[in-house]
Motif scaffolding. Structure first.
Motif, PDB file in Angstrom:
ATOM      1  N   ALA A 138      49.877  46.007  30.584  1.00  0.00           N
ATOM      2  CA  ALA A 138      50.633  44.752  30.466  1.00  0.00           C
ATOM      3  C   ALA A 138      50.610  43.936  31.759  1.00  0.00           C
ATOM      4  O   ALA A 138      50.936  42.746  31.747  1.00  0.00           O
ATOM      5  N   VAL A 139      50.259  44.582  32.870  1.00  0.00           N
ATOM      6  CA  VAL A 139      50.213  43.874  34.156  1.00  0.00           C
ATOM      7  C   VAL A 139      49.048  42.894  34.166  1.00  0.00           C
ATOM      8  O   VAL A 139      47.916  43.245  33.813  1.00  0.00           O
ATOM      9  N   GLN A 140      49.338  41.647  34.561  1.00  0.00           N
ATOM     10  CA  GLN A 140      48.346  40.584  34.624  1.00  0.00           C
ATOM     11  C   GLN A 140      48.123  40.160  36.081  1.00  0.00           C
ATOM     12  O   GLN A 140      48.811  40.652  36.986  1.00  0.00           O
ATOM     13  N   GLU A 141      47.203  39.245  36.291  1.00  0.00           N
ATOM     14  CA  GLU A 141      46.941  38.764  37.654  1.00  0.00           C
ATOM     15  C   GLU A 141      48.165  38.107  38.257  1.00  0.00           C
ATOM     16  O   GLU A 141      48.367  38.163  39.479  1.00  0.00           O
ATOM     17  N   ASN A 142      48.993  37.468  37.421  1.00  0.00           N
ATOM     18  CA  ASN A 142      50.177  36.778  37.930  1.00  0.00           C
ATOM     19  C   ASN A 142      51.452  37.600  37.794  1.00  0.00           C
ATOM     20  O   ASN A 142      52.559  37.077  37.967  1.00  0.00           O
ATOM     21  N   ASP A 166      52.540  54.792  39.476  1.00  0.00           N
ATOM     22  CA  ASP A 166      51.104  55.018  39.667  1.00  0.00           C
ATOM     23  C   ASP A 166      50.276  54.017  38.848  1.00  0.00           C
ATOM     24  O   ASP A 166      49.231  53.537  39.303  1.00  0.00           O
ATOM     25  N   ALA A 167      50.762  53.706  37.638  1.00  0.00           N
ATOM     26  CA  ALA A 167      50.008  52.817  36.751  1.00  0.00           C
ATOM     27  C   ALA A 167      49.948  51.382  37.257  1.00  0.00           C
ATOM     28  O   ALA A 167      48.999  50.652  36.951  1.00  0.00           O
ATOM     29  N   VAL A 168      50.976  50.973  38.038  1.00  0.00           N
ATOM     30  CA  VAL A 168      51.018  49.578  38.515  1.00  0.00           C
ATOM     31  C   VAL A 168      50.780  49.471  40.013  1.00  0.00           C
ATOM     32  O   VAL A 168      50.839  48.380  40.581  1.00  0.00           O
ATOM     33  N   ALA A 169      50.495  50.583  40.653  1.00  0.00           N
ATOM     34  CA  ALA A 169      50.351  50.619  42.117  1.00  0.00           C
ATOM     35  C   ALA A 169      49.351  49.583  42.611  1.00  0.00           C
ATOM     36  O   ALA A 169      48.237  49.475  42.087  1.00  0.00           O
ATOM     37  N   GLY A 170      49.755  48.821  43.621  1.00  0.00           N
ATOM     38  CA  GLY A 170      48.884  47.837  44.229  1.00  0.00           C
ATOM     39  C   GLY A 170      48.758  46.541  43.452  1.00  0.00           C
ATOM     40  O   GLY A 170      48.142  45.584  43.920  1.00  0.00           O
TER      41      GLY A 170
END
Length: 384
Positions: A138-142, A166-170
């Motif tokens: 679900a994480v996008q560039e913005n 861990d899934a969204v790290a960085g």
């Protein structure tokens, strides 16, 4: 579980953040009921305080104690949990930003995002946060923020904080609303969260007599931003509220153990009733998040949600308890019951976060368990 300077949790909850003052040796943090502080010279502050909106020793003591219990370097107190939520969202989100949050988040959080922040041009995606891979996808560039509640309100979903981190790290910072667990049961900073939010109105205060919020973090820049908004918007607790919250915090560990003892017994009791469709409590082995909760929490908490066979049955249960009061909020020493769909979560009606109308939420207090079980049985008997 350790806290400040490797002290035990209860020791830190009583002693961290304040030492008896050198003037009179007051054991308890004094209530510094002063809006302003005398200065030694032009902008030469005594002890770093100038004006209570920008800092006060009573408030600072509370901040330091909660930070110590969460294993955090910094803590900032606010006038309510929603004020703290608003400030965190303001810090991370800008017009065009994207936010990811859970499908069963607190209704007040959803209302703020959906009705206020979308007017800024903020976009959001609702996702089942118990699926860490889905959160990552679900994480996008913005995407500027990922927001978690675990256990969630009122669905009692359990999210694996480390797996989501861990899934969204960085790619996006992770904020965890830790209100249902309290610092005693769970420490999300140690599992990868960038910040942790508490409505201190609930378990930290613990006596249903004070409203407040608090954010902790190990990020110095984020703490600078929190400090700026704290003074810049003025959403601070009164010194009297800070004192009451700190006083409640001293007994958090002993209260939480009794809360959890009672909740475990009531959850098992309800689970055995034919009038109950499903008991949502992470302490039950049948709960889908049981193993994750056992791994990342000290105990399973004191919140129980119950799904009955109909809305009529749910309402009947709520209206027929005597010891357990029909009231909103949670986390106090007294037990409370509510019907979220018509009370705390009305704001999510007809949305993707809509709460089942057959669901009842119970905040289990620290009364004698025999009296609570008897009260639950009386309410069950009133269901046709």
């Amino acid at each position: 579980m350790s806290a400040a300077n490797d002290q035990g949790f209860s020791t830190a909850s009583i002693h961290a953040g304040y030492e008896p003052d050198s003037l009179y040796g007051s054991i308890n943090t004094p209530i510094y009921a002063s809006t302003t502080f005398a200065q030694n010279g032009l902008n030469e502050l005594r002890g770093g305080y100038e004006y209570t909106r920008c800092g006060n020793p009573t408030i600072t003591a509370l901040e330091k104690t909660v930070a110590a219990l969460e294993g955090a370097a910094f803590g900032r107190a606010f006038s309510s949990g929603m004020a703290a939520t608003d400030v965190l969202l303001r810090i991370f989100l800008r017009p065009g930003s994207h936010l990811v949050f859970g499908h069963d988040a607190y209704g007040g959080t959803f209302r703020l995002i959906d009705q206020v922040f979308t007017q800024w041009g903020v976009e959001y995606t609702v996702v089942d946060t118990t699926d860490a891979q889905a959160v990552g996808q679900a994480v996008q560039e913005n995407t500027a923020l990922v927001w978690l509640e675990t256990p969630s309100n009122p669905g009692l979903s359990i999210t694996d904080i480390q797996a989501v981190a861990d899934a969204v790290a960085g790619r996006a910072p992770l904020v965890v609303d830790n209100t249902f667990a309290s610092p005693y049961l769970q420490n999300p900073l140690k599992l990868g969260a960038a910040a942790v939010l508490h409505s201190t109105t609930k378990y930290i205060g613990g006596h249903s007599d004070v409203v407040g919020g608090l954010v902790v973090t190990n990020d110095a820049k984020l703490d600078e931003d929190l400090l700026f908004y704290q003074g810049g918007t003025g959403a601070i607790p009164s010194v009297f509220d800070a004192y009451l919250t700190a006083r409640g915090l001293k007994t958090l560990a002993v209260r939480m153990d009794r809360h959890c003892d009672n909740a475990e017994a009531i959850a098992k009791h309800l689970n055995a009733s034919e009038k109950v469709a499903t008991v949502l409590y992470p302490g039950l082995e049948t709960h889908p998040g049981h193993e994750v909760a056992a791994r990342q929490m000290r105990r399973f908490g004191a919140m129980i949600s119950v799904r009955f066979h109909s809305e009529e049955a749910a309402r009947a249960f709520c209206l027929n308890t005597k010891v357990i009061a029909l009231a909103e909020s949670l986390g106090g020493v007294e037990s409370l019951v509510e019907h979220p769909a018509s009370m705390t979560h009305q704001s999510v009606t007809d949305s993707v976060l809509e709460v089942p109308r057959d669901l009842v939420r119970i905040s289990v207090g620290i009364e004698d368990i025999e009296d609570l079980i008897s009260d639950v049985d009386a309410a069950l008997a009133a269901i046709n």
